[in-house]
Design an enzyme around this catalytic site. Structure first.
Site, PDB file in Angstrom:
ATOM      1  CB  SER A  25       0.791 -10.396   5.772  1.00  0.00           C
ATOM      2  OG  SER A  25       0.726 -11.563   4.989  1.00  0.00           O
ATOM      3  N   GLY A  80      -3.584  -2.035  12.546  1.00  0.00           N
ATOM      4  CA  GLY A  80      -2.456  -2.946  12.627  1.00  0.00           C
ATOM      5  C   GLY A  80      -2.441  -3.941  11.506  1.00  0.00           C
ATOM      6  CG  HIS A  81      -1.440  -6.328   8.185  1.00  0.00           C
ATOM      7  ND1 HIS A  81      -1.191  -7.671   7.969  1.00  0.00           N
ATOM      8  CD2 HIS A  81      -2.277  -5.934   7.187  1.00  0.00           C
ATOM      9  CE1 HIS A  81      -1.854  -8.067   6.889  1.00  0.00           C
ATOM     10  NE2 HIS A  81      -2.536  -7.033   6.390  1.00  0.00           N
ATOM     11  N   GLY A 132       8.029 -19.994   9.415  1.00  0.00           N
ATOM     12  CA  GLY A 132       8.626 -20.033  10.742  1.00  0.00           C
ATOM     13  C   GLY A 132       8.904 -18.684  11.367  1.00  0.00           C
TER      14      GLY A 132
END
Length: 905
Positions: free
Chosen positions: A490, A729-730, A736
């Site tokens: 993401s 941020g992200h 996994g």
């Protein structure tokens, strides 16, 4: 044969003038106290204390303890000896049979080392506030001094700042004497270093100090340096000398802290930029103070004593230390030892600490330093341990010059980094980017958290540090390297948001216009929501469209169009703009908008509009492109098993704008640096306008749950409050693999971590906490913890089933209020706090259910407030917040995993 009594302490011995007796510097007992000058006959007779009644310590001289052996003079009728007076060692003369001692060489800031006599003359080394030491003679009859050497001439162009003598009266009436070193040209509050002497019965003095050159360096850089002689110090009488016996730290802490309060109140010291340092006993006090007081922004602990119990079993002075200094053996007073030991309160330390120690130290064994450093590191406190090979306890006095110079440089660098530099400037010096250190930490922590492979990237200004560890695929054993590619999940959403903002700047798109203006073919399950839906809703996760829909619409360039066409089947979990719920679907919609307005696929838009101008060579969006590089495979685990490769490499192509970029750490940082630079690349190419870049960072929506990620959301960016500093941020999670990116704009700092399985969030939290504390002096937000005593709540109103696409959350009764389970350091589970009679059962549904090892997880809920709970799911080492709330529309929701899930029954 033995001379003198059978009991006592002898520190140094010389011959009396008549050779029938010894002049012994020592005591007739083994108690703590001043050393006397004893005349010990060789052929019988009583010992005579020649200095009885002087109430000063005889100084025979030694490393760090200036003085000299007592000497007969004037044909044996007189004695010359050194006594400490207010920290300074002076020469005194007295009759050979004792009596009054008269000062021969004295004065404030004048310190004598070494002494020889001949007829009517004595020679000695004299240090002064402006001289490190010259050979001086004095006529015994007249007191006239003559300087014989000019060793200081080589430093003629070096200006030595002279310290100012100060006295402070602390709250119990004790007078504490010391010196303040400060450039007289500097005005206003400055950063201040409190340096604490060793011993504890040594003392600072006002002479130029060759062993602590960092004092002068810091003063020249606008610092103040405070040198105090607290109770226990030498030169102030026997009662003062023994005043800290059995009360190390407890007795003398006010002698340091209250003078600091005075200097802050008078405008000399900046309270935000206080540092503390010390060696030996000073190292003990540094640890003691930082474990009980959080005022210090930086600390340097040398020759450390951190645990008094182990110290009294391993030091070469173990028994004398226990018996004379601490009032008895550890087993005789365990509680008192714990009360005085810094290590007993190490969990309270917040101060970034540099620990320096001789690797061959037998006085304060190296384990004292190692356990202090380890505890700080484990707790995420910025810390560094430097061991000097072969260094004894006194290496800072007599060790290799390279070691002593290195120590001084490290002290300056550390306190400047963490407590600021430049008088009154408010600027903070930068700690160096030590790639080797962070590579070692990455490897250690990745192993602890069972992460198969990882790459860390740190970018600050023009500096770049990369580190890699582990393997990309446990089945193949291919090693992770700095240029390896990982799915960034993401984090992709920030790239998609950047494409959207480019179109806004080009005048092709209005953030607040209906999405249907650009996508007239769009249909949603709720026609009213379609009318209200804007692009801003998509970028801020407030669209209300069920967000975890991962329908595979094929591999063609029309996959996003196909995805949008099927959104009519997606539930509308809340009206647009009502609340925040993380929404992958909304970003796929945003990607389709990019396609409509650019005339190219989203993948091509990423390449042409972002990768090309940024010069990114290791960033792809399609799996066939990733095959050209060393690329990570995701890993997952069932229960407590080791992570194994997942059965599927990636998500469907239709999820691209929400999370399908695969990139190297260096490319992720190049993208981040463009945003830090206001939309320009390193070569000045403009990718995004400064106005648009800034708009992406501004708050758009508050979060119902401020404990899981940030406190608010921008346009694509998550916003974090990190100890009062605004951070962006992200995070990204795919099958996994997990990625993390944090930006600290005020310090031009960006950090990314790319991983392929294991306890990745725990690795991120521990590693990033260290990085931002050490490099920026910023404390990251820590996960919400359950209270020691869970709050009483009305649990029944939260019972029920909450559901959205991809997840079903059931809040069920736990009638016996059983205990939760928490992690031990070895990965096993232990009993945790009691629940509120509620359990959370989380079931993954839909296409994602085929991609996770366990579709159902269940654990007890621990209440924090009536509506806020925490849960620790099986396999996790951290608590996850669970927030029950009701938005303006009046329906009950649960916010879990940054998603709003409505109550359906």
């Amino acid at each position: 044969r033995p001379a003198g009594p059978g009991e006592g302490t002898a520190y140094a011995v010389n011959w009396a003038a008549d050779a029938d007796a010894l002049l012994v510097v020592g005591r007739t007992d083994t108690a703590l106290g001043h050393a006397s000058l004893l005349r010990v006959p060789l052929h019988g007779g009583a010992d005579v204390d020649l200095t009885a009644g002087l109430d000063r310590n005889v100084m025979p001289g030694g490393p760090g303890y200036p003085g000299a052996l007592p000497q007969p003079a004037a044909g044996g009728s007189r004695l010359l000896l050194c006594l400490r007076e207010r920290g300074c060692t002076h020469v005194y003369a007295m009759d050979a049979d004792g009596g009054d001692a008269r000062p021969l060489v004295g004065g404030a800031g004048r310190v004598v080392s070494g002494l020889s006599t001949a007829v009517d003359t004595a020679a000695f080394v004299l240090a002064t506030p402006t001289s490190y030491g010259e050979i001086v003679t004095v006529e015994l009859s007249t007191g006239r001094e003559q300087v014989l050497t000019r060793h200081g001439a080589a430093l003629g162009e070096v200006e030595l700042l002279a310290p100012q003598e100060r006295e402070f009266t602390v709250s119990d009436g004790t007078t504490v004497h010391g010196w303040l070193l400060r450039d007289p040209a500097v005005t206003g509050p400055t950063p201040l270093l409190l340096d604490i002497h060793g011993g504890p019965h040594n003392a600072w003095n006002g002479a130029a100090d060759p062993f602590h050159p960092y004092h002068q360096v810091l003063a020249a850089r606008g610092w103040s340096v405070l040198l105090l002689n607290p109770r226990g110090s030498d030169g102030y009488g026997a009662a003062f000398f023994t005043a800290a016996r059995g009360a190390w730290g407890a007795a003398d802490a006010p002698d340091f802290l209250e003078p600091l309060d005075t200097l802050v109140a008078e405008g000399t010291a900046d309270p935000r930029r206080l540092a503390v340092a010390g060696y030996s006993y000073g190292g003990f006090m540094t640890c003691y103070l930082t474990s009980r007081d959080n005022r210090f922004a930086a600390a340097v602990a040398g020759g450390v004593v951190s645990d008094l119990t182990s110290m009294c079993g391993t030091s070469d002075q173990a028994h004398p230390l226990a018996a004379t200094e601490l009032g008895g053996e550890p087993w005789e007073n365990r509680e008192r030892y714990a009360e005085l030991s810094p290590y007993a309160r190490v969990e309270h330390v917040r101060t970034p600490t540099l620990v320096v120690h001789g690797a061959a130290d037998e006085r304060c064994p190296v384990g004292q330093a190692e356990q202090w450093f380890t505890a700080l590191r484990v707790r995420g406190v910025p810390a560094r341990l430097v061991l000097y090979p072969g260094g004894s306890h006194l290496f800072l006095l007599d060790g290799p010059p390279s070691h002593r110079a290195d120590l001084a440089r490290r002290v300056v660098d550390w306190v400047e980094c963490h407590a600021g530099s430049g008088a009154g400037s408010g600027r903070t010096a930068r700690a160096p980017l030590d790639a080797a250190h962070w590579e070692a930490r990455l490897g250690e922590l990745a192993a602890r958290h069972r992460v198969p492979g990882a790459v860390l990237g740190i970018s600050r200004g023009g500096e770049l540090a990369l580190a890699a560890c582990g393997v990309l695929n446990k089945n193949t054993g291919v090693r992770a390297t700095e240029d390896s590619l990982f799915q960034i999940g993401s984090l992709t959403k920030v790239w998609t948001a950047t494409l959207i903002m480019q179109l806004v700047e080009e005048g092709k798109l209005d953030l607040d216009a209906p999405v249907s203006d650009v996508l007239p073919e769009l249909r949603l399950s709720d026609p009213r929501a379609l009318e209200q839906l804007t692009v801003r809703h998509l970028l801020t996760h407030t669209s209300g469209i069920d967000g975890d829909i991962f329908t595979d619409t094929g591999r063609g360039d029309d996959c996003l169009q196909g995805y949008v066409d099927q959104l009519i089947t997606a539930a509308q979990i809340h009206p647009p703009g009502v609340t925040f719920s993380y929404c992958n679907s909304g970003f796929v919609l945003a990607g389709r908008i990019v396609e409509k307005l650019t005339g190219m696929s989203w993948d091509s838009a990423v390449k042409e509009r972002l990768c090309s101008p940024l010069g990114l060579t290791h960033t792809v969006t399609l799996p066939e492109e990733a095959l050209r590089f060393r690329t990570a495979m995701g890993h997952d685990a069932e229960g407590g098993q080791d992570p194994r490769p997942v059965p599927v490499w990636g998500l469907p192509r239709s999820a691209g704008p929400a999370g399908l970029i695969t990139a190297s750490a260096a490319d992720v940082l190049a993208f981040a640096r463009m945003h830090l630079a206001g939309g320009t690349t390193a070569d000045g190419t403009r990718v995004l306008s400064e106005r648009a870049a800034h708009a992406m960072t501004e708050k758009q929506v508050d979060l119902p749950d401020v404990h899981t990620l940030g406190d608010s959301w921008g346009l694509g960016w998550i916003r974090f409050d990190a100890d009062g500093h605004r951070m962006l941020g992200h995070d990204g999670n795919t099958i996994g693999q997990s990625a993390f990116l944090r930006l600290l704009p005020e310090q031009d700092l960006a950090v990314t971590l790319l991983t392929n399985g294991g306890s990745t969030h725990d690795l991120y939290l521990e590693l990033f906490t260290e990085i931002f504390a050490e490099l920026a002096g910023v404390t990251l937000p820590q996960p919400l913890q359950p209270p020691a005593t869970p709050a009483p709540v009305d649990a029944g109103r939260h019972l029920g089933r909450y559901e959205r696409a991809g997840a079903r959350i059931e809040i069920i009764e736990d009638a016996d209020g059983s205990r939760t389970e928490g992690p031990r350091t070895d990965g096993s589970r232990r009993a945790g706090p009691r629940t509120a009679g509620l359990r959370l059962r989380h079931t993954v549904t839909g296409p994602l259910a085929d991609l996770v090892p366990e579709t159902v997880q269940e654990a007890g809920l621990v209440p924090v407030t009536d509506d806020l709970f925490v849960v620790m799911l099986p396999g996790s080492r951290s608590w996850t917040p669970v927030t029950f709330y009701t938005p303006a529309t009046g329906e009950p929701y649960v916010h879990f995993g940054v998603r709003a899930t409505p109550k359906v029954s």
